[in-house]
Scaffold this motif. Structure first.
Motif, PDB file in Angstrom:
ATOM      1  N   GLU A  14       0.820  -1.216   0.000  1.00 33.85           N
ATOM      2  CA  GLU A  14       0.000   0.000   0.000  1.00 33.85           C
ATOM      3  C   GLU A  14       0.856   1.270   0.000  1.00 33.85           C
ATOM      4  O   GLU A  14       0.480   2.268  -0.602  1.00 33.85           O
ATOM      5  CB  GLU A  14      -0.985  -0.027   1.162  1.00 33.85           C
ATOM      6  CG  GLU A  14      -2.065  -1.078   0.933  1.00 33.85           C
ATOM      7  CD  GLU A  14      -3.129  -1.113   1.996  1.00 33.85           C
ATOM      8  OE1 GLU A  14      -2.994  -0.437   3.042  1.00 33.85           O
ATOM      9  OE2 GLU A  14      -4.127  -1.826   1.785  1.00 33.85           O
ATOM     10  N   GLU A  15       2.007   1.231   0.663  1.00 36.75           N
ATOM     11  CA  GLU A  15       2.910   2.389   0.625  1.00 36.75           C
ATOM     12  C   GLU A  15       3.403   2.664  -0.798  1.00 36.75           C
ATOM     13  O   GLU A  15       3.680   3.802  -1.167  1.00 36.75           O
ATOM     14  CB  GLU A  15       4.094   2.183   1.565  1.00 36.75           C
ATOM     15  CG  GLU A  15       3.726   2.350   3.028  1.00 36.75           C
ATOM     16  CD  GLU A  15       4.832   1.941   3.986  1.00 36.75           C
ATOM     17  OE1 GLU A  15       5.848   1.355   3.548  1.00 36.75           O
ATOM     18  OE2 GLU A  15       4.676   2.209   5.195  1.00 36.75           O
ATOM     19  N   GLY A  26       1.555   2.332  -3.302  1.00 36.35           N
ATOM     20  CA  GLY A  26       0.396   2.809  -4.060  1.00 36.35           C
ATOM     21  C   GLY A  26      -0.351   1.697  -4.769  1.00 36.35           C
ATOM     22  O   GLY A  26      -1.086   1.942  -5.726  1.00 36.35           O
ATOM     23  N   PHE A  77      -3.169  -1.273  -4.410  1.00 34.46           N
ATOM     24  CA  PHE A  77      -4.278  -1.758  -3.604  1.00 34.46           C
ATOM     25  C   PHE A  77      -4.777  -3.070  -4.190  1.00 34.46           C
ATOM     26  O   PHE A  77      -4.729  -3.270  -5.409  1.00 34.46           O
ATOM     27  CB  PHE A  77      -5.392  -0.712  -3.527  1.00 34.46           C
ATOM     28  CG  PHE A  77      -4.937   0.539  -2.832  1.00 34.46           C
ATOM     29  CD1 PHE A  77      -4.896   0.604  -1.453  1.00 34.46           C
ATOM     30  CD2 PHE A  77      -4.501   1.637  -3.558  1.00 34.46           C
ATOM     31  CE1 PHE A  77      -4.444   1.746  -0.806  1.00 34.46           C
ATOM     32  CE2 PHE A  77      -4.047   2.781  -2.925  1.00 34.46           C
ATOM     33  CZ  PHE A  77      -4.018   2.834  -1.540  1.00 34.46           C
ATOM     34  N   ASN A 111      -4.206   1.135  -8.673  1.00 35.41           N
ATOM     35  CA  ASN A 111      -3.275   2.174  -8.247  1.00 35.41           C
ATOM     36  C   ASN A 111      -3.960   3.076  -7.222  1.00 35.41           C
ATOM     37  O   ASN A 111      -5.121   2.857  -6.862  1.00 35.41           O
ATOM     38  CB  ASN A 111      -2.726   2.959  -9.445  1.00 35.41           C
ATOM     39  CG  ASN A 111      -3.788   3.769 -10.167  1.00 35.41           C
ATOM     40  OD1 ASN A 111      -4.853   4.075  -9.639  1.00 35.41           O
ATOM     41  ND2 ASN A 111      -3.498   4.112 -11.416  1.00 35.41           N
ATOM     42  N   LYS A 112      -3.256   4.119  -6.771  1.00 40.18           N
ATOM     43  CA  LYS A 112      -3.797   5.006  -5.734  1.00 40.18           C
ATOM     44  C   LYS A 112      -5.044   5.759  -6.177  1.00 40.18           C
ATOM     45  O   LYS A 112      -5.800   6.255  -5.349  1.00 40.18           O
ATOM     46  CB  LYS A 112      -2.727   5.973  -5.254  1.00 40.18           C
ATOM     47  CG  LYS A 112      -2.208   6.889  -6.318  1.00 40.18           C
ATOM     48  CD  LYS A 112      -1.088   7.762  -5.810  1.00 40.18           C
ATOM     49  CE  LYS A 112      -0.555   8.575  -6.976  1.00 40.18           C
ATOM     50  NZ  LYS A 112       0.584   9.366  -6.620  1.00 40.18           N
ATOM     51  N   ASP A 113      -5.268   5.826  -7.498  1.00 36.30           N
ATOM     52  CA  ASP A 113      -6.480   6.450  -8.031  1.00 36.30           C
ATOM     53  C   ASP A 113      -7.584   5.421  -8.279  1.00 36.30           C
ATOM     54  O   ASP A 113      -8.589   5.731  -8.911  1.00 36.30           O
ATOM     55  CB  ASP A 113      -6.162   7.190  -9.335  1.00 36.30           C
ATOM     56  CG  ASP A 113      -5.176   8.323  -9.122  1.00 36.30           C
ATOM     57  OD1 ASP A 113      -5.313   9.042  -8.110  1.00 36.30           O
ATOM     58  OD2 ASP A 113      -4.260   8.476  -9.957  1.00 36.30           O
ATOM     59  N   PHE A 114      -7.370   4.219  -7.800  1.00 34.68           N
ATOM     60  CA  PHE A 114      -8.317   3.112  -7.935  1.00 34.68           C
ATOM     61  C   PHE A 114      -8.575   2.724  -9.386  1.00 34.68           C
ATOM     62  O   PHE A 114      -9.666   2.307  -9.755  1.00 34.68           O
ATOM     63  CB  PHE A 114      -9.623   3.395  -7.186  1.00 34.68           C
ATOM     64  CG  PHE A 114      -9.398   3.630  -5.719  1.00 34.68           C
ATOM     65  CD1 PHE A 114      -9.073   2.579  -4.877  1.00 34.68           C
ATOM     66  CD2 PHE A 114      -9.479   4.906  -5.184  1.00 34.68           C
ATOM     67  CE1 PHE A 114      -8.840   2.795  -3.529  1.00 34.68           C
ATOM     68  CE2 PHE A 114      -9.250   5.139  -3.841  1.00 34.68           C
ATOM     69  CZ  PHE A 114      -8.928   4.074  -3.001  1.00 34.68           C
TER      70      PHE A 114
END
Length: 137
Positions: A48-49, A51, A53, A113-116
């Motif tokens: 998760e660090e 980015g 998920f 990614n961090k933007d789902f």
């Protein structure tokens, strides 16, 4: 590679009959998956660090025998399938004392990614992909 995670059944995880409520086995799958990733050196926190998920896409479970309050369960977890966009894990939960299988199952997870947005882990994080791929039997 198969990781084995040991845990004791808590009272709050059982029903009035002292039997583990069926929904808790999916939680045990998650505990086993987190343990598996820790043991191969790719912790959920690290993932998760970076980015990445890993949402659950599906879960299958087949119940075989009940488990009771204070039983010691062995959650056996392994990676059973890996693509650039998904990972699937297989599970077997055993009663340590009796050796009986309480349940078997699997879960499938996507990589976002961090933007789902869908993520190609093989291309974007080759070291993570290789670390996972190296555990496939």
């Amino acid at each position: 590679m198969k990781a084995v995670y040991e845990r004791k059944v808590n009272y709050y995880e059982t029903d009035k009959m002292g039997v583990v409520h069926h929904a808790n086995y999916i939680k045990y799958f998650e505990e086993g998956r987190v343990d598996f990733l820790d043991k191969i050196g790719i912790s959920y926190r690290r993932i998760e660090e970076l980015g990445i998920f890993m949402p659950v896409l599906s879960v299958e479970i087949s119940y075989k025998a009940s488990a009771d309050f204070e039983d010691i369960l062995l959650v056996k977890t392994k990676l059973i399938k890996l693509t650039a966009a998904k990972a699937s894990f297989g599970y077997e939960i055993l009663n340590k004392k009796t050796g009986r299988t309480a349940c078997t199952g699997s879960s499938a997870h996507g990589f976002l990614n961090k933007d789902f947005k869908p993520l190609n882990v093989k291309r974007e994080f080759p070291e993570i992909f290789k670390g996972l791929a190296d555990t496939l039997e």
